[in-house]
Design a protein around this motif. Structure first.
Motif, PDB file in Angstrom:
ATOM      1  N   ASN A  74     -28.871  44.683 -22.386  1.00  0.00           N
ATOM      2  CA  ASN A  74     -27.521  44.372 -21.897  1.00  0.00           C
ATOM      3  C   ASN A  74     -27.497  43.546 -20.614  1.00  0.00           C
ATOM      4  O   ASN A  74     -26.452  43.010 -20.248  1.00  0.00           O
ATOM      5  N   PHE A  75     -28.645  43.466 -19.928  1.00  0.00           N
ATOM      6  CA  PHE A  75     -28.689  42.791 -18.631  1.00  0.00           C
ATOM      7  C   PHE A  75     -29.916  41.888 -18.522  1.00  0.00           C
ATOM      8  O   PHE A  75     -30.886  42.044 -19.269  1.00  0.00           O
ATOM      9  N   LYS A  76     -29.848  40.973 -17.580  1.00  0.00           N
ATOM     10  CA  LYS A  76     -31.031  40.193 -17.215  1.00  0.00           C
ATOM     11  C   LYS A  76     -31.708  40.911 -16.055  1.00  0.00           C
ATOM     12  O   LYS A  76     -31.114  41.072 -14.983  1.00  0.00           O
ATOM     13  N   LEU A  77     -32.929  41.367 -16.269  1.00  0.00           N
ATOM     14  CA  LEU A  77     -33.670  42.099 -15.254  1.00  0.00           C
ATOM     15  C   LEU A  77     -34.565  41.138 -14.479  1.00  0.00           C
ATOM     16  O   LEU A  77     -35.358  40.406 -15.071  1.00  0.00           O
ATOM     17  N   VAL A  78     -34.433  41.157 -13.163  1.00  0.00           N
ATOM     18  CA  VAL A  78     -35.293  40.344 -12.304  1.00  0.00           C
ATOM     19  C   VAL A  78     -36.150  41.292 -11.473  1.00  0.00           C
ATOM     20  O   VAL A  78     -35.653  41.990 -10.590  1.00  0.00           O
ATOM     21  N   LEU A  79     -37.429  41.333 -11.805  1.00  0.00           N
ATOM     22  CA  LEU A  79     -38.375  42.179 -11.081  1.00  0.00           C
ATOM     23  C   LEU A  79     -39.307  41.262 -10.306  1.00  0.00           C
ATOM     24  O   LEU A  79     -39.779  40.249 -10.850  1.00  0.00           O
ATOM     25  N   TYR A  80     -39.564  41.590  -9.052  1.00  0.00           N
ATOM     26  CA  TYR A  80     -40.453  40.726  -8.269  1.00  0.00           C
ATOM     27  C   TYR A  80     -41.373  41.549  -7.387  1.00  0.00           C
ATOM     28  O   TYR A  80     -41.102  42.706  -7.071  1.00  0.00           O
ATOM     29  N   ASP A  81     -42.493  40.920  -7.037  1.00  0.00           N
ATOM     30  CA  ASP A  81     -43.448  41.542  -6.124  1.00  0.00           C
ATOM     31  C   ASP A  81     -43.120  41.108  -4.708  1.00  0.00           C
ATOM     32  O   ASP A  81     -43.056  39.901  -4.417  1.00  0.00           O
ATOM     33  N   GLN A  82     -42.904  42.061  -3.830  1.00  0.00           N
ATOM     34  CA  GLN A  82     -42.612  41.738  -2.435  1.00  0.00           C
ATOM     35  C   GLN A  82     -43.830  41.084  -1.775  1.00  0.00           C
ATOM     36  O   GLN A  82     -44.936  41.118  -2.319  1.00  0.00           O
ATOM     37  N   SER A  83     -43.651  40.486  -0.651  1.00  0.00           N
ATOM     38  CA  SER A  83     -44.732  39.758   0.031  1.00  0.00           C
ATOM     39  C   SER A  83     -45.964  40.639   0.233  1.00  0.00           C
ATOM     40  O   SER A  83     -45.847  41.786   0.670  1.00  0.00           O
ATOM     41  N   GLY A  84     -47.128  40.101  -0.142  1.00  0.00           N
ATOM     42  CA  GLY A  84     -48.374  40.847   0.003  1.00  0.00           C
ATOM     43  C   GLY A  84     -48.603  41.863  -1.095  1.00  0.00           C
ATOM     44  O   GLY A  84     -49.597  42.594  -1.072  1.00  0.00           O
ATOM     45  N   CYS A  85     -47.707  41.901  -2.064  1.00  0.00           N
ATOM     46  CA  CYS A  85     -47.786  42.907  -3.131  1.00  0.00           C
ATOM     47  C   CYS A  85     -48.012  42.247  -4.487  1.00  0.00           C
ATOM     48  O   CYS A  85     -47.526  41.130  -4.736  1.00  0.00           O
ATOM     49  N   LEU A 143     -31.860  57.739 -16.562  1.00  0.00           N
ATOM     50  CA  LEU A 143     -31.615  56.780 -15.487  1.00  0.00           C
ATOM     51  C   LEU A 143     -31.044  55.478 -16.048  1.00  0.00           C
ATOM     52  O   LEU A 143     -30.113  54.896 -15.469  1.00  0.00           O
ATOM     53  N   ASN A 144     -31.591  55.021 -17.172  1.00  0.00           N
ATOM     54  CA  ASN A 144     -31.105  53.789 -17.795  1.00  0.00           C
ATOM     55  C   ASN A 144     -29.662  53.946 -18.279  1.00  0.00           C
ATOM     56  O   ASN A 144     -28.861  53.010 -18.183  1.00  0.00           O
ATOM     57  N   ARG A 145     -29.326  55.125 -18.802  1.00  0.00           N
ATOM     58  CA  ARG A 145     -27.947  55.373 -19.234  1.00  0.00           C
ATOM     59  C   ARG A 145     -26.981  55.308 -18.054  1.00  0.00           C
ATOM     60  O   ARG A 145     -25.928  54.656 -18.140  1.00  0.00           O
ATOM     61  N   ILE A 146     -27.356  55.934 -16.951  1.00  0.00           N
ATOM     62  CA  ILE A 146     -26.510  55.943 -15.752  1.00  0.00           C
ATOM     63  C   ILE A 146     -26.371  54.522 -15.206  1.00  0.00           C
ATOM     64  O   ILE A 146     -25.283  54.086 -14.810  1.00  0.00           O
ATOM     65  N   ALA A 147     -27.487  53.796 -15.174  1.00  0.00           N
ATOM     66  CA  ALA A 147     -27.476  52.423 -14.655  1.00  0.00           C
ATOM     67  C   ALA A 147     -26.627  51.512 -15.524  1.00  0.00           C
ATOM     68  O   ALA A 147     -25.885  50.655 -15.018  1.00  0.00           O
ATOM     69  N   THR A 148     -26.712  51.679 -16.848  1.00  0.00           N
ATOM     70  CA  THR A 148     -25.906  50.852 -17.763  1.00  0.00           C
ATOM     71  C   THR A 148     -24.420  51.066 -17.523  1.00  0.00           C
ATOM     72  O   THR A 148     -23.649  50.109 -17.420  1.00  0.00           O
ATOM     73  N   GLU A 149     -24.024  52.325 -17.412  1.00  0.00           N
ATOM     74  CA  GLU A 149     -22.605  52.633 -17.169  1.00  0.00           C
ATOM     75  C   GLU A 149     -22.149  52.088 -15.815  1.00  0.00           C
ATOM     76  O   GLU A 149     -21.020  51.617 -15.671  1.00  0.00           O
ATOM     77  N   PHE A 150     -23.038  52.150 -14.834  1.00  0.00           N
ATOM     78  CA  PHE A 150     -22.695  51.740 -13.468  1.00  0.00           C
ATOM     79  C   PHE A 150     -22.566  50.224 -13.346  1.00  0.00           C
ATOM     80  O   PHE A 150     -21.623  49.720 -12.712  1.00  0.00           O
TER      81      PHE A 150
END
Length: 277
Positions: free
Chosen positions: A51-62, A268-275
């Motif tokens: 249902n969404f576009k997920l953008v996951l990234y590695d923070q600096s140095g990670c 958690l995914n259900r709650i996030a989807t509704e939110f």
């Protein structure tokens, strides 16, 4: 699972690794640690990509992102990096999904750029100031057996001498981050950059205090999903965070420790989807 795209984005003269999955309204994920990487969220949050576009990234140095030559890691730098990432992705406002240290980063960004935030989803939250961050290890120690406390003390001494790694420390403390040790096998063995962990951890302890800025959050929808058996339990996170932002909603995730993403991903995914819809 939706379309996947992995790439490096140039931010502040460094390469930040991003992993984009799915199509639709964008959610940016902020991993914990400090010093972990985006793989902590995988594959647990992938159903959200329907249902969404997920953008996951590695923070600096990670993870795969560039390390800073001078090791000058800080909260401020991560907020600036996130803002630059927003601009690079051409997003007007951000939906942020923060986990553990990522909840601190989400709150830092939201109080710095409130007009650039749509919604905040916080899980395994720490608090509105360094008070929660300092209480976390104390609460952790209360749970540990005497034998594990001794192991932790020995590993810590070795690490300070450069004779042990963060991996050895995690082996001791990881079982205390879950409600059931059976769930440990569900977690990706994401390494933690100990330099990032130490530098940003020190910065949090010394400088993290958003109490004077909470007014900036007043128009931002916020949900806090806290594990019933988190190291910082729901009753405690109410004192450390929600009492300062009363419009935020607290949801208790039953039979879950600190790693709600790992132990209770479906809920958690259900709650996030509704939110976020």
């Amino acid at each position: 699972m939706g379309k996947v795209r992995q790439d490096f984005v140039q931010v502040k003269g460094r390469r930040i690794f991003i992993n984009i999955v799915g199509e639709g309204e964008v959610i940016i994920f902020l991993h914990g640690g400090p010093g972990s990487n985006h793989k902590f969220f995988l594959p647990h949050v992938l159903p959200l990509s329907e249902n969404f576009k997920l953008v996951l990234y590695d923070q600096s140095g990670c993870g795969k992102s560039d390390h800073l030559v001078n090791n000058d890691y800080s909260m401020e730098d991560e907020v600036e990096t996130l803002e630059m990432l927003r601009q690079k992705l051409k997003l007007d406002k951000l939906n942020l999904f923060g986990e553990s240290w990522g909840t601190i980063l989400a709150l830092l960004y939201a109080t710095t750029h409130p007009d650039k935030v749509n919604k905040l989803f916080l899980t395994a939250a720490i608090g509105i100031s360094s008070n929660g961050y300092k209480q976390f290890p104390k609460e952790l120690l209360k749970r540990m057996t005497i034998l594990d406390k001794i192991k932790l003390f020995i590993v810590d001494k070795k690490m300070k001498k450069g004779k042990a790694s963060m991996k050895e420390m995690l082996k001791v403390i990881d079982p205390y981050y879950v409600y059931s040790c059976d769930n440990l096998q569900k977690k990706d063995q994401t390494p933690i950059n100990s330099v990032v962990n130490n530098r940003i951890g020190t910065d949090i302890s010394n400088n993290y205090d958003l109490i004077p800025k909470v007014h900036a959050l007043s128009n931002i929808p916020i949900i806090v999903a806290q594990g019933s058996d988190d190291i910082i339990k729901p009753t405690k996170i109410k004192e450390l965070l929600l009492d300062y932002i009363p419009h935020a909603r607290l949801v208790e995730i039953e039979n879950s420790g600190h790693w709600t993403v790992v132990e209770k991903s479906s809920e958690l995914n259900r709650i996030a989807t509704e939110f976020f819809q």
